[in-house]
Design a protein around this motif. Structure first.
Motif, PDB file in Angstrom:
ATOM      1  N   GLN A 109     -19.876  -0.014   4.795  1.00  0.00           N
ATOM      2  CA  GLN A 109     -19.341   1.072   3.984  1.00  0.00           C
ATOM      3  C   GLN A 109     -17.814   1.057   3.983  1.00  0.00           C
ATOM      4  O   GLN A 109     -17.183   1.314   2.947  1.00  0.00           O
ATOM      5  CB  GLN A 109     -19.852   2.419   4.520  1.00  0.00           C
ATOM      6  N   LYS A 110     -17.230   0.743   5.135  1.00  0.00           N
ATOM      7  CA  LYS A 110     -15.776   0.679   5.204  1.00  0.00           C
ATOM      8  C   LYS A 110     -15.241  -0.434   4.309  1.00  0.00           C
ATOM      9  O   LYS A 110     -14.267  -0.232   3.567  1.00  0.00           O
ATOM     10  CB  LYS A 110     -15.342   0.450   6.652  1.00  0.00           C
ATOM     11  N   ASP A 111     -15.870  -1.605   4.395  1.00  0.00           N
ATOM     12  CA  ASP A 111     -15.437  -2.712   3.539  1.00  0.00           C
ATOM     13  C   ASP A 111     -15.615  -2.373   2.061  1.00  0.00           C
ATOM     14  O   ASP A 111     -14.756  -2.708   1.227  1.00  0.00           O
ATOM     15  CB  ASP A 111     -16.225  -3.983   3.882  1.00  0.00           C
ATOM     16  N   TYR A 112     -16.729  -1.703   1.758  1.00  0.00           N
ATOM     17  CA  TYR A 112     -16.971  -1.330   0.363  1.00  0.00           C
ATOM     18  C   TYR A 112     -15.920  -0.338  -0.131  1.00  0.00           C
ATOM     19  O   TYR A 112     -15.414  -0.462  -1.262  1.00  0.00           O
ATOM     20  CB  TYR A 112     -18.368  -0.737   0.215  1.00  0.00           C
ATOM     21  N   MET A 113     -15.605   0.658   0.714  1.00  0.00           N
ATOM     22  CA  MET A 113     -14.620   1.649   0.312  1.00  0.00           C
ATOM     23  C   MET A 113     -13.245   1.016   0.142  1.00  0.00           C
ATOM     24  O   MET A 113     -12.504   1.347  -0.799  1.00  0.00           O
ATOM     25  CB  MET A 113     -14.566   2.773   1.349  1.00  0.00           C
ATOM     26  N   GLU A 114     -12.890   0.096   1.053  1.00  0.00           N
ATOM     27  CA  GLU A 114     -11.593  -0.568   0.923  1.00  0.00           C
ATOM     28  C   GLU A 114     -11.545  -1.419  -0.342  1.00  0.00           C
ATOM     29  O   GLU A 114     -10.547  -1.391  -1.080  1.00  0.00           O
ATOM     30  CB  GLU A 114     -11.322  -1.418   2.161  1.00  0.00           C
ATOM     31  N   ALA A 115     -12.610  -2.176  -0.583  1.00  0.00           N
ATOM     32  CA  ALA A 115     -12.642  -3.001  -1.797  1.00  0.00           C
ATOM     33  C   ALA A 115     -12.652  -2.131  -3.051  1.00  0.00           C
ATOM     34  O   ALA A 115     -11.956  -2.424  -4.037  1.00  0.00           O
ATOM     35  CB  ALA A 115     -13.861  -3.916  -1.778  1.00  0.00           C
ATOM     36  N   SER A 116     -13.414  -1.035  -3.004  1.00  0.00           N
ATOM     37  CA  SER A 116     -13.455  -0.142  -4.155  1.00  0.00           C
ATOM     38  C   SER A 116     -12.097   0.509  -4.387  1.00  0.00           C
ATOM     39  O   SER A 116     -11.651   0.666  -5.535  1.00  0.00           O
ATOM     40  CB  SER A 116     -14.529   0.931  -3.935  1.00  0.00           C
ATOM     41  N   GLY A 117     -11.433   0.890  -3.272  1.00  0.00           N
ATOM     42  CA  GLY A 117     -10.102   1.479  -3.409  1.00  0.00           C
ATOM     43  C   GLY A 117      -9.102   0.512  -4.009  1.00  0.00           C
ATOM     44  O   GLY A 117      -8.281   0.895  -4.865  1.00  0.00           O
ATOM     45  N   ARG A 118      -9.158  -0.744  -3.578  1.00  0.00           N
ATOM     46  CA  ARG A 118      -8.251  -1.740  -4.157  1.00  0.00           C
ATOM     47  C   ARG A 118      -8.524  -1.937  -5.649  1.00  0.00           C
ATOM     48  O   ARG A 118      -7.585  -2.023  -6.456  1.00  0.00           O
ATOM     49  CB  ARG A 118      -8.394  -3.068  -3.412  1.00  0.00           C
ATOM     50  N   ASP A 119      -9.814  -1.984  -5.999  1.00  0.00           N
ATOM     51  CA  ASP A 119     -10.158  -2.163  -7.409  1.00  0.00           C
ATOM     52  C   ASP A 119      -9.693  -0.979  -8.256  1.00  0.00           C
ATOM     53  O   ASP A 119      -9.143  -1.161  -9.357  1.00  0.00           O
ATOM     54  CB  ASP A 119     -11.667  -2.363  -7.560  1.00  0.00           C
ATOM     55  N   LEU A 120      -9.896   0.236  -7.739  1.00  0.00           N
ATOM     56  CA  LEU A 120      -9.484   1.414  -8.498  1.00  0.00           C
ATOM     57  C   LEU A 120      -7.971   1.495  -8.627  1.00  0.00           C
ATOM     58  O   LEU A 120      -7.442   1.879  -9.681  1.00  0.00           O
ATOM     59  CB  LEU A 120     -10.033   2.670  -7.824  1.00  0.00           C
ATOM     60  N   THR A 121      -7.268   1.144  -7.552  1.00  0.00           N
ATOM     61  CA  THR A 121      -5.804   1.175  -7.614  1.00  0.00           C
ATOM     62  C   THR A 121      -5.279   0.146  -8.606  1.00  0.00           C
ATOM     63  O   THR A 121      -4.361   0.432  -9.401  1.00  0.00           O
ATOM     64  CB  THR A 121      -5.225   0.914  -6.218  1.00  0.00           C
ATOM     65  N   GLN A 122      -5.848  -1.058  -8.580  1.00  0.00           N
ATOM     66  CA  GLN A 122      -5.430  -2.077  -9.549  1.00  0.00           C
ATOM     67  C   GLN A 122      -5.746  -1.646 -10.974  1.00  0.00           C
ATOM     68  O   GLN A 122      -4.950  -1.879 -11.897  1.00  0.00           O
ATOM     69  CB  GLN A 122      -6.114  -3.401  -9.223  1.00  0.00           C
ATOM     70  N   GLN A 123      -6.900  -1.011 -11.159  1.00  0.00           N
ATOM     71  CA  GLN A 123      -7.260  -0.541 -12.493  1.00  0.00           C
ATOM     72  C   GLN A 123      -6.294   0.545 -12.963  1.00  0.00           C
ATOM     73  O   GLN A 123      -5.885   0.569 -14.141  1.00  0.00           O
ATOM     74  CB  GLN A 123      -8.688  -0.014 -12.493  1.00  0.00           C
ATOM     75  N   ALA A 124      -5.919   1.448 -12.052  1.00  0.00           N
ATOM     76  CA  ALA A 124      -4.957   2.487 -12.420  1.00  0.00           C
ATOM     77  C   ALA A 124      -3.612   1.882 -12.798  1.00  0.00           C
ATOM     78  O   ALA A 124      -2.966   2.319 -13.767  1.00  0.00           O
ATOM     79  CB  ALA A 124      -4.792   3.470 -11.265  1.00  0.00           C
ATOM     80  N   MET A 125      -3.173   0.864 -12.059  1.00  0.00           N
ATOM     81  CA  MET A 125      -1.903   0.211 -12.373  1.00  0.00           C
ATOM     82  C   MET A 125      -1.962  -0.484 -13.728  1.00  0.00           C
ATOM     83  O   MET A 125      -1.001  -0.420 -14.526  1.00  0.00           O
ATOM     84  CB  MET A 125      -1.554  -0.776 -11.270  1.00  0.00           C
ATOM     85  N   LEU A 126      -3.068  -1.147 -14.015  1.00  0.00           N
ATOM     86  CA  LEU A 126      -3.201  -1.815 -15.308  1.00  0.00           C
ATOM     87  C   LEU A 126      -3.153  -0.816 -16.456  1.00  0.00           C
ATOM     88  O   LEU A 126      -2.499  -1.058 -17.486  1.00  0.00           O
ATOM     89  CB  LEU A 126      -4.504  -2.614 -15.354  1.00  0.00           C
ATOM     90  N   LEU A 127      -3.823   0.336 -16.293  1.00  0.00           N
ATOM     91  CA  LEU A 127      -3.812   1.349 -17.353  1.00  0.00           C
ATOM     92  C   LEU A 127      -2.420   1.946 -17.517  1.00  0.00           C
ATOM     93  O   LEU A 127      -1.980   2.215 -18.652  1.00  0.00           O
ATOM     94  CB  LEU A 127      -4.832   2.435 -17.021  1.00  0.00           C
ATOM     95  N   ALA A 128      -1.730   2.166 -16.403  1.00  0.00           N
ATOM     96  CA  ALA A 128      -0.365   2.683 -16.508  1.00  0.00           C
ATOM     97  C   ALA A 128       0.558   1.688 -17.212  1.00  0.00           C
ATOM     98  O   ALA A 128       1.410   2.076 -18.034  1.00  0.00           O
ATOM     99  CB  ALA A 128       0.164   3.016 -15.113  1.00  0.00           C
TER     100      ALA A 128
END
Length: 275
Positions: A109-128
């Motif tokens: 779960q920790k690895d999933y949350m970290e990977a999900s957080g990285r993906d969401l942050t990258q997605q937010a940066m791309l949209l910005a």
């Protein structure tokens, strides 16, 4: 007259010539044997009296019976102890397996949350970055900032409200499409003071300063560099990306505005899916 013949005693040995005479007799209710050695008709040379008992055999028989009486209980107790030992060992094995499974699930779960957080942050940066690359949106941000910067002068609140409504109309199309991919926040902050000029997710809330309250936004205003990561705002926590906007089109001058895109940590609900 001669006296009557003497009646032989019941336990007296019969004349047996030379040899050993064995005479059984009862003493105190127990049977004894007298062993006497005779030589002819003479008196016995010696006599030995032994009880007819088998004391060691009786004692061993008694102990054996007692052992047989206790043997089932002792066997049952031994089996119970063996089963208890097996149960304890089995419980320890199950506990170890359970602890390992919990640790593995937690790490997963920790690895999933970290990977999900990285993906969401990258997605937010791309949209910005997509928003900042839109020249019309950036031009509207610069125009409304000039109105905001002169708010203490000749600009009326109605003119400031009209500028905010114009910027909201410019971002409406992008904001509608971003909501489908999990964007929860889209905000514009103006310098000086990191004032919230427009929140697309809460248009009715504006005019508050976030200077010193939001590290990502404060660092973007101070350094002029993009920033991203997990941040906590007044509307909850999430994965954010912020981009500074310079005063001039050639990216010169100071930072006049910061654009923020915030992603939801919960996947967006599809239509027809239960909440």
């Amino acid at each position: 007259l001669s006296p009557p013949p003497r009646r032989p005693e019941r336990d007296a040995p019969q004349a047996c010539g030379q040899g050993l005479a064995v005479i059984p007799r009862a003493v105190n209710g127990r049977l004894h044997k007298n062993f006497a050695l005779h030589w002819g008709n003479t008196s016995p040379l010696f006599a030995v009296e032994l009880p007819i008992t088998n004391t060691p055999g009786i004692f061993m028989l008694s102990n054996t019976k007692r052992l047989y009486q206790w043997l089932p209980w002792v066997s049952a107790l031994a089996l119970a102890l063996v089963f208890l030992l097996f149960m304890r060992a089995d419980l320890e094995v199950h506990q170890q397996v359970w602890d390992e499974r919990i640790a593995w699930n937690a790490q997963t779960q920790k690895d999933y949350m970290e990977a999900s957080g990285r993906d969401l942050t990258q997605q937010a940066m791309l949209l910005a970055q997509l928003l900042v690359r839109d020249a019309a949106i950036v031009a509207e941000i610069r125009r409304t900032h000039r109105i905001f910067a002169n708010a203490d002068g000749q600009v009326t609140p109605d003119q400031l409200g009209a500028a905010r409504a114009s910027l909201e109309a410019s971002l409406h199309g992008s904001w509608s499409s971003m909501g489908e991919v999990g964007v929860r926040q889209l905000s514009i902050y103006y310098a000086p003071g990191a004032i919230a000029f427009l929140r697309m997710h809460r248009p009715d809330r504006f005019g508050d300063s976030l200077s010193g309250l939001r590290p990502l936004i404060t660092n973007a205003f101070n350094s002029g560099l993009p920033a991203w990561g997990e941040d906590i705002s007044r509307h909850g926590s999430g994965h954010r990306a912020v981009l500074p906007i310079m005063a001039n089109e050639d990216q010169t001058g100071g930072v006049i505005a910061v654009l923020e895109v915030g992603m939801s940590s919960i996947p967006p609900r599809k239509e027809g899916q239960a909440v």
